[in-house]
Design a protein around this motif. Structure first.
Motif, PDB file in Angstrom:
ATOM      1  N   GLY A  38       0.820  -1.207   0.000  1.00 50.06           N
ATOM      2  CA  GLY A  38       0.000   0.000   0.000  1.00 50.06           C
ATOM      3  C   GLY A  38       0.850   1.251   0.000  1.00 50.06           C
ATOM      4  O   GLY A  38       0.558   2.221  -0.716  1.00 50.06           O
ATOM      5  N   ILE A  41       2.445   1.823  -3.482  1.00 51.54           N
ATOM      6  CA  ILE A  41       1.535   2.410  -4.470  1.00 51.54           C
ATOM      7  C   ILE A  41       1.279   3.888  -4.171  1.00 51.54           C
ATOM      8  O   ILE A  41       1.373   4.742  -5.056  1.00 51.54           O
ATOM      9  N   ALA A  42       0.954   4.181  -2.901  1.00 53.75           N
ATOM     10  CA  ALA A  42       0.545   5.536  -2.532  1.00 53.75           C
ATOM     11  C   ALA A  42       1.701   6.525  -2.529  1.00 53.75           C
ATOM     12  O   ALA A  42       1.501   7.713  -2.813  1.00 53.75           O
ATOM     13  N   GLU A  45       5.266   4.826  -6.040  1.00 55.42           N
ATOM     14  CA  GLU A  45       4.832   4.849  -7.435  1.00 55.42           C
ATOM     15  C   GLU A  45       4.106   6.146  -7.788  1.00 55.42           C
ATOM     16  O   GLU A  45       4.409   6.772  -8.810  1.00 55.42           O
ATOM     17  N   TYR A  46       3.165   6.557  -6.945  1.00 57.44           N
ATOM     18  CA  TYR A  46       2.373   7.742  -7.302  1.00 57.44           C
ATOM     19  C   TYR A  46       3.195   9.022  -7.197  1.00 57.44           C
ATOM     20  O   TYR A  46       3.175   9.854  -8.112  1.00 57.44           O
ATOM     21  N   ASN A  95       0.721  15.541  -1.432  1.00 57.59           N
ATOM     22  CA  ASN A  95       0.945  14.138  -1.097  1.00 57.59           C
ATOM     23  C   ASN A  95       2.115  13.996  -0.125  1.00 57.59           C
ATOM     24  O   ASN A  95       2.067  13.198   0.820  1.00 57.59           O
ATOM     25  N   TRP A 238      -7.647  10.474  -1.687  1.00 49.04           N
ATOM     26  CA  TRP A 238      -7.464   9.870  -3.005  1.00 49.04           C
ATOM     27  C   TRP A 238      -7.583   8.351  -2.889  1.00 49.04           C
ATOM     28  O   TRP A 238      -7.028   7.733  -1.977  1.00 49.04           O
ATOM     29  N   GLN A 239      -8.300   7.756  -3.845  1.00 52.57           N
ATOM     30  CA  GLN A 239      -8.588   6.324  -3.768  1.00 52.57           C
ATOM     31  C   GLN A 239      -7.338   5.453  -3.807  1.00 52.57           C
ATOM     32  O   GLN A 239      -7.301   4.391  -3.186  1.00 52.57           O
ATOM     33  N   HIS A 240      -6.300   5.904  -4.530  1.00 53.58           N
ATOM     34  CA  HIS A 240      -5.102   5.069  -4.620  1.00 53.58           C
ATOM     35  C   HIS A 240      -4.371   4.961  -3.282  1.00 53.58           C
ATOM     36  O   HIS A 240      -3.525   4.087  -3.106  1.00 53.58           O
ATOM     37  N   PRO A 244      -6.091   0.097  -2.005  1.00 53.63           N
ATOM     38  CA  PRO A 244      -5.313  -1.148  -2.063  1.00 53.63           C
ATOM     39  C   PRO A 244      -5.352  -1.949  -0.761  1.00 53.63           C
ATOM     40  O   PRO A 244      -5.356  -3.182  -0.787  1.00 53.63           O
TER      41      PRO A 244
END
Length: 283
Positions: A38, A41-42, A45-46, A95, A238-240, A244
């Motif tokens: 998680g 991804i959050a 990667e993002y 972020n 944010w969903q991302h 996950p």
């Protein structure tokens, strides 16, 4: 003679580019909030994608290539033609702000910060409930912020998508979810001409400031209705970030778990109530 020049130029390039901070303390995840995957991804990667896009948008642009994300989002908040650069800079900053106020353990809120928050929200539990309820009610992605005013009071503020809470960027604060907001649409050429005229005036730089109010005052650099606040904490909707690990139906549970992983020392520092180092943001 060519090779030495290339070798000397590379370090300057590396110092200028916006790079992804590793946030090593979260490499195994954030217990009770995000698993290792998680977090990858959050954050990895993002955030990496946002910075990659930002570098592509600023390469060859001189000072923009080495400016901080905060400086970039404020600089381009008033320029519709630079919306993509603003969005990527603001999203990268927001972020990073979110992750910079997290901890792997439960932390104790400094007494001075607690007193200030209780004066504005009556109790910390009330603040927690309002924070979670506000974030859970957001239909679209964005951030909910805890901000401190110049008068020392605290309040909650929402921004949708990549909107920014900073006073200098209130032109792009984006406090409304346009999925649910009705707005009149007009095709009147006269209105369109007036709109572009006002945009041209708004984008004219103010060379000097005179007085406290009026078109040439310091306040004229802020958006109409802009409030001078200092953001000290935020949560991402944010969903991302939450899907996950938490799925579609457990957004509220994610938000409640987030509250238990806030680094209150960092928040207190941002509020000016402690000696800690505070959030360190992406260039």
């Amino acid at each position: 003679m060519l090779r030495p020049r290339i070798i000397r130029a590379l370090p300057t390039l590396r110092r200028s580019i916006h790079r992804l901070p590793p946030l090593e303390k979260f490499q195994e995840g954030i217990p009770g909030l995000l698993t290792q995957d998680g977090f990858r991804i959050a954050w990895t990667e993002y955030q990496g994608l946002m910075l990659e896009k930002l570098n592509a948008l600023t390469v060859g642009s001189g000072e923009d290539y080495s400016s901080s994300t905060k400086n970039l989002l404020i600089k381009y908040a008033r320029q519709p033609s630079m919306a993509s650069l603003f969005n990527h800079a603001s999203m990268a900053h927001n972020n990073h702000f979110f992750f910079s106020t997290l901890s792997t353990d439960t932390t104790t809120m400094p007494a001075s910060l607690q007193r200030g928050l209780e004066a504005s929200f009556s109790s910390i539990d009330t603040l927690r409930k309002e924070f979670v309820a506000t974030a859970n009610a957001m239909f679209g992605p964005g951030f909910v912020w805890l901000v401190k005013t110049k008068e020392g009071k605290y309040a909650l503020l929402t921004t949708y998508i990549a909107g920014s809470p900073y006073p200098g960027a209130h032109w792009r604060r984006q406090t409304k979810d346009m999925n649910t907001e009705a707005a009149p649409v007009t095709a009147d050429p006269a209105n369109a001409a007036e709109y572009y005229r006002q945009q041209a005036i708004a984008n004219m730089p103010i060379a000097n400031t005179v007085g406290a109010h009026g078109p040439f005052s310091a306040s004229a650099k802020s958006a109409p209705g802009g409030i001078d606040v200092n953001p000290i904490l935020c949560v991402s909707t944010w969903q991302h970030v939450y899907m996950p690990d938490w799925g579609v139906l457990q957004k509220k549970q994610f938000l409640e778990a987030w509250w238990d992983r806030i680094d209150w020392n960092v928040v207190a520092d941002a509020a000016g109530d402690s000696k800690f180092s505070g959030p360190q943001f992406t260039r």
